[in-house]
Scaffold this active site. Structure first.
Site, mmCIF file in Angstrom:
data_model
loop_
_atom_site.group_PDB
_atom_site.id
_atom_site.type_symbol
_atom_site.label_atom_id
_atom_site.label_comp_id
_atom_site.label_asym_id
_atom_site.label_seq_id
_atom_site.Cartn_x
_atom_site.Cartn_y
_atom_site.Cartn_z
ATOM 1 N N SER A 227 -69.097 30.598 50.030
ATOM 2 C CA SER A 227 -68.537 30.183 48.740
ATOM 3 C C SER A 227 -69.130 28.836 48.364
ATOM 4 C CB SER A 227 -67.022 30.020 48.853
ATOM 5 O OG SER A 227 -66.718 28.883 49.641
ATOM 6 N N ASP A 228 -69.204 28.552 47.074
ATOM 7 C CA ASP A 228 -69.437 27.162 46.717
ATOM 8 C C ASP A 228 -68.193 26.401 47.174
ATOM 9 O OD1 ASP A 228 -70.335 24.763 45.846
ATOM 10 O OD2 ASP A 228 -70.908 25.433 43.845
ATOM 11 N N TRP A 229 -68.325 25.112 47.327
ATOM 12 C CA TRP A 229 -67.262 24.305 47.947
ATOM 13 C C TRP A 229 -66.004 24.297 47.066
ATOM 14 C CZ3 TRP A 229 -70.878 25.298 50.861
ATOM 15 C CH2 TRP A 229 -71.084 24.694 52.110
ATOM 16 N N GLY A 230 -65.031 25.052 47.498
ATOM 17 C CA GLY A 230 -63.789 25.123 46.737
ATOM 18 C C GLY A 230 -63.772 26.250 45.718
#
Ligand code: BGC
Length: 758
Positions: A227-230
């Protein structure tokens, strides 16, 4: 390599769930009892941002080389150089104990307002795909992984965490996915990072169509999706969609949610196992490369300078460059002293050292006298006294070099640009200086195009130096003094003004949705179609020498789509100094069922030539060079017919054209249905035959409505043939139902049965 299936058998449900979420901001969860090591990832993309503390997201990163950012890299149009950069990045990652570098970014430049465009390559999917694949191959050749990001359609920073990009299927396939597709197929990145945003209503992290069906299924991606961060909102939904690894961690609640979902049967354990398998595969692959040691700081700084020089695009030059025999050079602009060499955000590197542009000029200026004025402040304030000082300096000099950097409050990750403008002070400064000094050279540091209309006519030269990396100051001096002949070419169009740009009326979106209303037409595809003049076209860049293309050849004038063709052309340096030119090959389809851009880049090559030297360049075109994606068939389609092969030095400077004829190898299924028009029936090879007698009937019936027996082709002022073309047979027959031997519905259903072979 460990026996992953055996390990999965031994893992508890808790261990599996924990592995699928990070243990810290940058690491996977190790499982000591099973010998499963930790894997460490770091940003990326144009330098290693290895944080000293794995729990930090901040700026305590260890020193690494800050290389030029992607807009600069793309302007080199040099896949070999980009690969070389990749190798250097791989070496630094190893020295800094990094297993996977989070890059490259490969989103399309839909609007120049996207604050993060400096981290992306191009407005053209072909160019971006080739460059990304090359960078990946370079990094991974060292045994370090990459993360191709942000998949997909993360084309603006405005509300990037929740905005939904509404994109039609064809546009997605032809514009927003191919750069990822090429990078995945040719580069085989170890990981792919999903985007924050939604695509057609579904988060990138939960988008099964993108993550599982297309990426893993169609393209055969065998790495892990992070995932992208968050970017994860619903961990279980994300896992089901194909999101293997959630970052950052730790996220105990989400780990528990996965465990619970398996226990209550809402998440099949095989699905969790699949994610675990993909993660372990990469974790063990990463562990094969021994880490630690050092990297060659000086050699990498020198490489950064070389790449930066190659990326410089000379946009305007009335002859003032290269600088020769000047006695007094006025250097104006704070970015001459404080290099603006990278963008803000997750790609922000702690550089090993930074070349000061002014000092680099001094190093090459020989006996010339250099003087300096700051010209503009760090902030947005307007300070006329600074302009006055600069004007005085410029007046007394032989030439003025104006170093203008777009400040980070106007351009960075996380937010979009409000406009395409430089600051008010910068524009006023350029205008004031160029008024008193005809030999004014503007040296730009920015990640994306700026509006130049207010001043471009007044200055002698404009040099686009991008976010040039830590050694860029030296590269600028190299170009200004002619040590390096500029050979950068724009990988994105420089528009005249914001209102001309493709997404202008469909940006930034409203109520959480941005409609990609311009469809396929971004970048030069848009300006071509709308005949909108641009400041500088895609592919453009000047040189200190001149080039000529001649002797174009195609391997075959008539060819089968699956065989493809090769195109060759001779390229000659007709000037007095050595230089590099980029041959660009575009394809234009004469006629097609669906609307197509006027031309599309399908091949390029950068060639170095000594004065008077000629080289032959050969470029291969394949099936996809001629195909478009037809959503009706859900596949790439070629059509029989003529195509122009356009050879040139920019999208607006095509100097040679060869016409070839393609024979399609496809047998497409018949798509006729009750709503198909008479034209559809007539355009379908099988349908045409079957429909012939019904058409004659329809035409007869329509003529009978005329009320006279004249032979002419009109009915109440309409052309009968044209009128009929637009109608479904069912509709025209229904008007005359009483005169038919059976109902209109029966007639059409029988036709359909026959054409579909039922
Ligand atoms: C960025 C990514 C980056 C990640 C980790 C995110 O905000 O969008 O590109 O890799 O942070 O820093």
């Amino acid at each position: 390599m460990a026996d992953i299936n055996a390990l999965i058998e031994k893992m508890t449900l808790e261990e599996k769930a924990a592995l699928c979420t990070g243990a810290s901001s940058w690491t996977t969860t190790p499982i000591e009892r099973l010998g499963i090591p930790e894997m460490l990832v770091s940003d990326g993309p144009h330098g290693v941002r290895r944080l000293a503390d794995v729990n930090s997201l901040g700026s305590d990163s260890l020193p690494a080389t800050a290389f030029p950012t992607a807009s600069a890299l793309a302007s080199t149009w040099d896949v070999d150089l980009v690969r070389e950069l990749g190798e250097a990045l791989g070496e630094e990652a190893i020295a800094l104990n990094v297993d996977v570098l989070l890059g490259p970014g490969n989103n399309m430049k839909r609007t120049p307002l996207c604050g993060r465009n400096f981290e992306y390559f191009s407005e053209d999917p072909f160019l971006a795909g080739e460059l990304a694949a090359s960078l990946i191959n370079g990094i991974q050749s060292k045994g370090v992984g990459t993360s191709l990001k942000h998949y997909a359609a993360n084309n603006q920073e405005y509300q990037r965490f929740m905005m939904s990009a509404t994109i039609d299927e064809r546009t997605l396939r032809e514009i927003y996915l191919p750069a990822f597709e090429t990078a995945v197929k040719k580069g085989k990145p170890w990981t792919v990072m999903c985007a924050y945003n939604k695509i057609n209503g579904t988060y990138g992290s939960e988008n099964r169509e993108l993550l599982t069906d297309i990426l893993k299924g169609e393209w055969g991606f065998d790495g892990l999706v992070v995932s992208d961060w968050g970017a994860v909102h619903d961990r279980v939904a994300a896992l089901k969609a194909g999101l293997d690894w959630q970052m950052p961690g730790p996220r105990e609640m989400e780990v528990q949610a996965v465990i619970e979902a398996v226990r209550n049967g809402s998440l099949p354990e095989v699905q969790l196992n699949e994610a675990v398998h993909r993660i372990l595969n990469i974790v063990f692959k990463a562990a094969e490369t021994p880490k630690g040691g050092t990297f060659d700081v000086e050699a990498h700084h020198a490489l950064a300078r070389k790449i930066s020089a190659e990326s410089v695009v000379l946009l305007k030059n009335d002859g003032v460059l290269p600088l020769t025999n000047h006695q007094h050079i006025a250097v104006i602009g704070r970015s001459a002293r404080e290099a603006h060499f990278q963008g803000g955000g997750s790609s922000h590197i702690n550089p090993t050292k930074v070349s000061v542009p002014y000092k680099e000029l001094q190093g090459l200026a020989g006996n010339a006298e250099l003087t300096y004025a700051e010209g503009y402040p760090k902030d947005d304030s307007y300070q006329p006294a600074m302009i006055d000082e600069a004007v005085k300096l410029a007046q007394g000099a032989d030439v003025a070099l104006l170093y203008i950097a777009l400040p980070s409050f106007k351009e960075a990750e996380g937010y979009d640009r409000p406009d395409l403008d430089l600051t008010e002070q910068q524009v006023a400064l350029i205008k004031a200086v160029s008024k008193v000094q005809p030999k004014t050279v503007v040296v730009l540091n920015n990640g994306a195009p700026v509006d130049m209309r207010a001043w471009i006519g007044d200055v002698a030269a404009v040099v686009e130096c991008w976010m040039m990396g830590q050694a860029g100051g030296g590269a600028i001096a190299d170009v200004l003094f002619g040590k390096v002949n500029p050979s950068g070419r724009l990988a994105e169009t420089f528009p005249m003004r914001l209102a001309d740009t493709p997404a202008y009326t469909n940006y930034p979106g409203e109520n959480g949705e941005v409609r990609y209303g311009e469809g396929l037409f971004i970048g030069y595809r848009w300006y071509d179609a709308r005949e909108i003049p641009v400041q500088f076209p895609f592919g453009f860049g000047l040189s200190y020498t001149t080039f000529k293309f001649s002797n174009p050849k195609v391997s075959s004038k008539q060819f089968k789509d699956t065989d493809g063709i090769t195109v060759s052309v001779d390229e000659t340096n007709t000037g007095k100094v050595a230089g590099k030119e980029v041959v660009q090959v575009y394809v234009h389809d004469h006629k097609s069922k669906l609307v197509r851009p006027q031309k599309e880049l399908k091949g390029f090559a950068k060639v170095e030539l000594q004065p008077g030297e000629t080289k032959t360049v050969t470029i291969a075109l394949d099936f996809r060079s001629f195909a478009y994606y037809d959503p009706a068939y859900k596949q790439w389609v070629t059509e029989d017919g003529d195509f122009d092969i356009l050879i040139g030095s920019s999208s607006a400077d095509i100097c040679l054209t060869e016409t070839v004829t393609l024979a399609s190898s496809l047998t497409l299924p018949v798509l006729l249905n009750r709503e198909s028009t008479i034209r559809d029936w007539q355009n379908d090879p099988k349908g045409r035959e079957i429909f012939r007698s019904t058409y004659e009937l329809a035409e007869r019936l329509m003529r009978s409505d005329k009320g006279d027996d004249s032979e002419d082709d009109s009915f109440i002022g309409m052309d009968i043939t044209k009128f009929l073309e637009e109608m479904p047979p069912l509709s025209i027959l229904r008007f005359h139902e009483s005169k038919l031997p059976k109902s209109a519905d029966e007639i059409v259903d029988d036709l359909l049965k026959e054409v579909h072979g039922k």
